[in-house]
Design an enzyme around this catalytic site. Structure first.
Site, PDB file in Angstrom:
ATOM      1  N   ASP A 213       0.908  -1.154   0.000  1.00  0.00           N
ATOM      2  CA  ASP A 213       0.000   0.000   0.000  1.00  0.00           C
ATOM      3  C   ASP A 213       0.940   1.195   0.000  1.00  0.00           C
ATOM      4  OD1 ASP A 213      -2.994   0.969   1.758  1.00  0.00           O
ATOM      5  OD2 ASP A 213      -1.557   2.229   0.698  1.00  0.00           O
ATOM      6  N   HIS A 214       1.119   1.812  -1.143  1.00  0.00           N
ATOM      7  CA  HIS A 214       2.206   2.784  -1.248  1.00  0.00           C
ATOM      8  C   HIS A 214       1.977   4.022  -0.379  1.00  0.00           C
ATOM      9  CE1 HIS A 214      -0.397   4.659  -4.333  1.00  0.00           C
ATOM     10  NE2 HIS A 214       0.235   5.762  -4.017  1.00  0.00           N
ATOM     11  N   LYS A 218       4.800   6.594   2.244  1.00  0.00           N
ATOM     12  CA  LYS A 218       4.976   8.053   2.236  1.00  0.00           C
ATOM     13  C   LYS A 218       5.510   8.523   3.585  1.00  0.00           C
ATOM     14  CE  LYS A 218       1.230   9.132  -1.003  1.00  0.00           C
ATOM     15  NZ  LYS A 218       2.050   9.788  -2.026  1.00  0.00           N
ATOM     16  N   HIS A 276      -5.908   2.505   1.147  1.00  0.00           N
ATOM     17  CA  HIS A 276      -5.190   3.691   1.626  1.00  0.00           C
ATOM     18  C   HIS A 276      -5.902   4.372   2.787  1.00  0.00           C
ATOM     19  CE1 HIS A 276      -2.871   3.066  -1.875  1.00  0.00           C
ATOM     20  NE2 HIS A 276      -3.545   3.804  -2.725  1.00  0.00           N
TER      21      HIS A 276
END
Lengths: 529, 365
Positions: A213-214, A218, A276
């Site tokens: 889950d990019h 972050k 997200h």
């Protein structure tokens, strides 16, 4: 994560690293070095590989964060030689590596570790060749049997790839580790997510499965934990006694672009909320973990998911709203509606906007509503967490008409304009005399761009490095994925029905009116970020 | 150096009213023009440098404030001056924050200190530091890090940065030794140590390969090609020795070139230095394994790249190449400011480096 006491595992890792390579101790910026390994990149000629994965790997190489002998085997249907693949990847790095400078000798040494194996997902002959290639790399480049299988392909190809990996025994070895990385979506509903997880579990233990889950890669999302647990002043007020409600927004001004094929099967709830947004909610709502060990952190996030009050089918229309963007204007430019986009069914009922209200039934959050929303073609691209505190218990200044005393707000801005804002009331100077006490809301700002004026590393650099290190903290665990699907399944069921209430909104607006009603019923309003 | 905003132009102010002058600077900036300013500060940076280096240090500080907004207090020391007194100037260093239209500004105070006033500059500095923020003292002068001014400034700071290159081959080396012993709550950083990081990373990377790791336990020879007028080779030698648990075996000088015997238990290794003509302090490092199966590991500097090799018999295999652009003083200092903490590897390496430095004159160096 800086500022937090290292976990027992990290301290042991440090000791292990000292024992295994004493020269590694204290080398700046390179505290953790993965073992030599081969990354097998399925979908090697695809968008994700070119735009994100290979540039990230090259960036890691340039920062000396990858070991000697590190290798990549690209696997996809395109016919290419090793040299052609290397040239293609160089072009990709030059085009998509925004902050990356390609140095000739450095690229040459990186490219020596790039190889290509053409083949389709279900092509046994290609996998046989791959098997031999990997063994050859173990012998020649010292990769020690360590393999990271990265499935950067459409989800429909996961199963045939996993079948072939299993068929050729690539998932297991007496020497080295074998890990698999997958991109979201992890299934399209609870049943398919469980089936995919079961398929993975046939060949890989959970600690060898990395679900990307990019958002979690972050810096600003990672900062949520640092903010909460490296500062003593926030935790005492981080609960229902002081917080009134929380809004989490993931808004995009872009439309679906060329991704109609994917989006028509997904929609905003699957594309953003299920992964997200719920991950961010879990970080905001979780209790402090006992350590930074990946499972300790993920245990706390799963506990949040399990505490969220289930949504009954008959409640869906009360707690969830969806919408679809119509024509409008973004940034002064006219844009088409969703149904007019290329590749979209003109009768499509896919939602491009979703908003839901959730309640967490535990001691910390009893009575605090969480409002989550995500949408495309909204006025701006923004992701933030807005924590609305309760009003003061007694308004000392409230009798004066000139005062607008509002409850305090804490805004965690994830993107863009990364930072944190605390909104509070301050007395205005009484310059004219006799005006009494006038109060205005002011912002106290921390801006990443002002305090740390450096480009944050790309999320994929951190995620790839962590996967190679075997650190799954920033990846979604099986139970988190299934709990998230389980929570949203009633909404998916109702929305899949016979075209129930469907709301459209003009592109460039903040979503359908029904979303406003959702929150206004509770006496609140959506924040305009 | 960019000085085109009004608040970026230095203005002379009364030393007794520096803080007031800084506030006036911001009021002036806020009240005029269309610029939006953000006054930002994450640390105090106190720089002591020779007066003749004003331009150079101003440029370095300007570059540093891009990544480390701070209150910078620059003390230009002119001890030789027959006059005495302190002249203060205040200004701001501004730059556009990433992707924004706002100017992010750091405050810069320059104290030109002459004659006997140099040693009393600490009082002015102490009044200016923001005590809520960490303070870094950058001793950027050829004067050894000792004496009244240094002692007083060091007391108020959390981190001291210097460049051992300036002292290690001079009588000032004694100050470095004393500094090592005295650091209480402060940590000490060294720009020469920062220059070595790519070398340390490249050498460490050689032994990340499991098959090569055992060779580290059987080193027979460590050979360093370098410029011995700098401190980097000695620090690298100290690092290798400290990380591998090697201790110097005292003994007479028996060679023309610097050669030292090191031991660990019953293991003996030689460490040699070969002076080479080079623009860079370090040209190459070779580590020869004395175990069965002769194997040599080397890192060499080749035109802005550190090339790593493994040599087995007659076969030389290139195993890595990393681009290492020469880093500016500002970049090295920025790395120091990111750390602002003890570097235990440096603390372990420095005493050995100082011991080697002390013996180099025996070799006519």
């Amino acid at each position: 994560m800086k500022g937090l006491r290292p976990s027992r595992r990290e301290m042991m890792m440090d000791r292990t690293e000292v024992t295994s390579n004493p020269l590694r101790y204290g080398v700046r910026d390179v505290q953790r070095m993965p073992e030599p390994c081969t990354v097998v990149l399925f979908g090697a000629s695809g968008d994700l590989a070119k735009r994100k994965l290979v540039p990230a790997l090259y960036a890691l190489w340039g920062r000396q964060l990858l070991p000697q002998g590190f290798s990549v085997v690209g696997f996809s249907r395109s016919a290419m030689s090793d040299d052609e693949y290397r040239a293609a990847m160089r072009r990709a790095v030059e085009e998509f590596g925004e902050t990356i400078e390609v140095h000739e000798a450095e690229w040459e040494s990186f490219a020596k570790g790039l190889f290509y194996n053409p083949g389709a997902a279900g092509d046994s002959a290609a996998f046989e060749k791959l098997t031999h290639l990997l063994e050859k790399l173990d012998a020649e480049r010292g990769t020690g049997g360590n393999r990271l299988y990265y499935l950067s392909t459409p989800p429909s190809l996961y199963e045939p790839i996993l079948d072939q990996i299993s068929r050729f025994g690539l998932h297991t070895s007496e020497k080295g580790w074998r890990r698999v990385v997958l991109e979201k979506p992890f299934g399209r509903d609870l049943a398919s997510a469980r089936a995919l997880n079961a398929k993975l579990a046939l060949n890989f233990d959970e600690d060898r499965i990395f679900r990307v889950d990019h958002f979690l890669g972050k810096e600003t999302v990672q900062n949520i934990m640092v903010f909460r647990f490296a500062n003593g002043i926030f935790e005492p007020v981080w609960n229902h006694r002081y917080i009134d409600h929380i809004q989490i927004t993931a808004a995009e001004s872009a439309g679906i672009g060329t991704r109609a094929g994917y989006y028509e099967e997904a929609g905003a709830l699957r594309d953003m909320i299920q992964n997200h947004v719920l991950q961010v909610m879990a970080l905001v709502a979780m209790d402090p973990p006992v350590s930074l060990e990946s499972d300790d952190v993920r245990d706390e996030k799963v506990r949040v998911m399990r505490a969220i009050r289930p949504i009954a089918h008959q409640e869906v229309n009360e707690v969830a709203v969806r919408g679809q963007y119509g024509p409008g204007f973004i940034g002064g430019r006219e844009v088409p509606g969703y149904r007019q986009e290329s590749g979209v069914n003109p009768e499509s009922a896919v939602e491009t906007y979703a908003a839901i209200r959730l309640v967490v039934d535990n001691w910390r959050w009893a009575g605090v509503n969480f409002y989550l929303r995500s949408g495309k073609r909204l006025p701006k691209r923004v992701a933030e967490v807005a924590i609305q505190f309760k009003r003061v218990p007694h308004l000392l200044f409230g009798s004066l008409a000139a005062n607008r005393i509002e409850p305090n707000q804490l805004i965690l801005r994830i993107q863009p304009d990364e930072g944190i804002t605390l909104r509070f009331g301050a007395k205005m100077p009484d310059v004219k005399g006799g005006s009494g006490t006038r109060i205005r809301q002011v912002n106290m700002d921390f801006q990443y761009g002002a305090a740390f004026s450096v480009q944050s590393p790309e999320a994929y650099e951190r995620l790839l490095h962590d996967a190679m290190l075997g650190d799954s903290t920033l990846f979604a665990r099986r139970d988190m994925v299934e709990n998230a699907w389980e929570l949203l399944q009633p909404i998916l069921d109702i929305w899949a029905g016979d075209r129930p209430d469907f709301h459209s909104y003009e592109s460039g607006s903040w979503g359908p009116e029904a979303a406003d009603h959702l929150i206004e019923r509770d006496g609140y309003r959506w924040r305009r970020p | 150096m960019k000085n085109d905003l009004p608040i970026e132009r230095p203005r002379t102010v009364d030393v007794a009213a520096i803080e007031h002058s800084i506030n006036a600077l911001w009021l002036e900036a806020a009240s005029g023009g269309d610029e939006a300013f953000v006054r930002a500060s994450i640390l105090n940076l106190v720089v002591v440098t020779d007066a003749r280096d004003r331009t150079a240090v101003s440029e370095v500080v300007a570059e540093l404030t891009v990544t480390h907004p701070c209150r910078a207090i620059i003390v230009l020391a002119d001890s030789e001056s027959s006059e005495s007194g302190i002249v203060a100037e205040v200004s701001a260093q501004c730059h556009l924050s990433l992707g924004k239209r706002k100017q992010v500004c750091s405050e810069v105070v320059v104290l030109t200190s002459r004659g006997s006033s140099v040693s009393e500059s600490h009082g002015v500095v102490a009044a200016l530091v923001n005590s809520d923020l960490p303070t870094c003292l950058w001793w950027r002068t050829t004067a050894p890090p000792d004496g009244h001014l240094f002692d007083e400034l060091a007391e108020t700071c959390h981190h001291i940065t210097l460049d051992s290159r300036m002292f290690i081959r001079s009588p000032g080396v004694a100050s470095l030794q004393a500094l090592q012993g005295r650091t209480g709550h402060q940590s000490v950083g060294d720009l020469s140590w920062g220059r070595l990081n790519p070398w340390r990373a490249a050498l460490a990377a050689l032994y990340d390969v499991a098959a090569y790791r055992p060779h580290l336990d059987h080193l027979g020879l460590i050979s360093i090609e370098c410029d011995l007028s700098t401190s980097e080779p000695l620090l690298l030698a100290g690092w290798l020795a400290s990380r591998l648990g090697l201790k110097r075996r005292p003994g007479p000088v028996t060679s023309l070139n610097p050669r030292f015997e090191l031991t660990f238990g019953d293991r003996v290794a030689d460490m040699t230095f070969k002076q080479v003509d080079s623009d860079e302090p370090m040209a190459g490092v070779s580590l020869l394994s004395g175990s069965a199966g002769y194997l040599s590991f080397a890192v060499r500097l080749q035109v802005e790249h550190l090339e790593s090799y493994v040599v087995s018999g007659a076969e030389t295999k290139a195993v890595g190449s990393v681009h290492v652009a020469r880093r500016s003083e500002a970049e090295l200092m920025a790395e120091e400011l990111d750390l602002l903490d003890r570097d235990l590897a440096y603390d372990e390496a420095l005493p050995i480096a100082l011991s080697l430095a002390g013996d180099l004159p025996k070799f006519g160096l």
